[in-house]
Design an enzyme around this catalytic site. Structure first.
Site, PDB file in Angstrom:
ATOM      1  N   LYS A  50       0.837  -1.211   0.000  1.00 17.95           N
ATOM      2  CA  LYS A  50       0.000   0.000   0.000  1.00 17.95           C
ATOM      3  C   LYS A  50       0.865   1.251   0.000  1.00 17.95           C
ATOM      4  CE  LYS A  50      -3.901  -2.398   1.812  1.00 17.95           C
ATOM      5  NZ  LYS A  50      -4.370  -3.187   2.921  1.00 17.95           N
ATOM      6  N   GLN A  94      -5.586  -2.354   9.011  1.00 18.10           N
ATOM      7  CA  GLN A  94      -5.314  -3.662   8.396  1.00 18.10           C
ATOM      8  C   GLN A  94      -5.950  -4.778   9.227  1.00 18.10           C
ATOM      9  OE1 GLN A  94      -3.502  -3.973   5.354  1.00 18.10           O
ATOM     10  NE2 GLN A  94      -4.395  -6.013   5.501  1.00 18.10           N
ATOM     11  N   ASP A 117     -11.829   1.807   2.737  1.00 23.29           N
ATOM     12  CA  ASP A 117     -12.028   0.367   2.549  1.00 23.29           C
ATOM     13  C   ASP A 117     -13.508   0.057   2.300  1.00 23.29           C
ATOM     14  OD1 ASP A 117      -9.999  -1.461   2.401  1.00 23.29           O
ATOM     15  OD2 ASP A 117      -9.663  -1.576   4.572  1.00 23.29           O
TER      16      ASP A 117
END
Ligand code: NAP
Length: 282
Positions: A50, A94, A117
């Site tokens: 990322k 995460q 997300d």
């Protein structure tokens, strides 16, 4: 029939290039904060990739690597601090979190306008009613692939294997909004093979190597393999028996080089969307 390979890697590179060009036109660089708790090696790899994607897209990025002993309060405090930062447009925690931390409470704490997300119930609700601010990254990436290859789900029978909140369910919704007739299958579906074999567009997101055999693939169909499994040799592979499925399908995604790179590119696209939103740019 030999299927056309859907090249996720090339498409993701193109998407990131477009994101970079749009980001350069903004008054301020898009900013992404990634929080990693604990030392799961797979999660570390994802976080590193990322960071690289942010560099490629010309974004500002911050990484928080917190010890596994981090408390719920410490994590929530960090999320709240990032919620208030003007230079941070997207916050990504995460997953999975180490045992003892409440994932749901953490995801709820993220400002929905920074939820790149697309996991916050507000954004899931927007997605459900067909007015999403952000695209869920993996299913959104699949839709980009279909668009790029001129595959229109309208009127097609779309069968999705797997009903997780991050892949299967939002995938089914996106295909439905694109006017597909959607069948969502899971571990309790008794006639999985027959349903899969009836699909014009088959999306497999289960996580079981070799699940989708040639008998489950309709002649001329589109086969999208979302899974990222390891075979006995430790090699990355999907759910689909690639060679035999490719002999029947019209289009197929490889693993690796298919959905995976698109998921990463969609995160960048969502961060750009968030930055535009926060900077009042259309
Ligand atoms: P998950 O949360 O474990 O969900 C798996 C789903 O598959 C569940 O809905 C489960 O049904 C269903 N299932 C399990 N066994 C089945 C069977 N024999 N037949 C039919 N359905 C079955 O997994 P996930 O997070 O959605 O991920 C799925 C796969 O996609 C994994 O390989 C993961 O690594 C991969 N993935 C890839 C990307 C990418 O960027 N390419 C992103 C995310 C995930 P129940 O609900 O009934 O248990």
């Amino acid at each position: 029939m030999a299927a056309t390979l859907i090249d996720g890697k090339a498409l993701a590179a193109k998407l990131k290039q477009n994101v970079r060009e749009s980001a350069e036109a903004l008054p301020r660089k898009p900013g992404l904060a990634v929080i990693l708790v604990g030392d799961d090696p797979a999660s570390r790899v994802y976080v590193t990739s990322k960071r690289k994607d942010c560099e490629e897209c010309g974004f500002y990025s911050e990484e928080y690597a917190l010890p596994a002993e981090t408390t719920q309060k410490q994590l929530l405090d960090l999320v709240n601090e990032l919620n208030g930062r003007e230079d941070i447009d997207g916050i990504l925690v995460q997953l999975p979190l180490p045992k003892g931390l409440d994932e749901r409470e953490v995801l709820l704490a993220i400002n929905p306008a920074k939820d790149v997300d697309c996991f916050h119930p507000y954004n899931v609700g927007q997605l459900t009613i067909g007015t999403p601010v952000f695209q869920p990254c993996t299913p959104g990436g699949v839709m980009e692939m279909l668009r790029e290859y001129g595959i229109d789900p309208a009127g097609k029978r779309c069968v999705v294997l797997g009903r997780s909140n991050i892949v299967g369910k939002p995938m089914a919704l996106l295909l439905l909004h694109a006017h597909g007739t959607v069948v969502l299958c899971h571990s309790k579906t008794p006639d999985l093979k027959e349903l899969a074999a009836s699909a014009d567009i088959l999306v497999s997101a289960v996580g079981k190597t070799g699940l989708v055999t040639a008998g489950m693939v309709k002649e001329g169909s589109v086969v999208i393999d979302v899974a990222m499994n390891r075979n006995e040799a430790g090699k990355l592979c999907g759910d689909v028996c690639f060679e035999e499925a490719a002999a029947k399908a019209s289009y197929i995604t490889p693993v690796p080089g298919g959905v995976g790179p698109m998921t990463r590119a969609m995160l960048m696209k969502n961060t750009l969307t968030a930055a535009k939103l926060h900077q009042g740019v259309e």
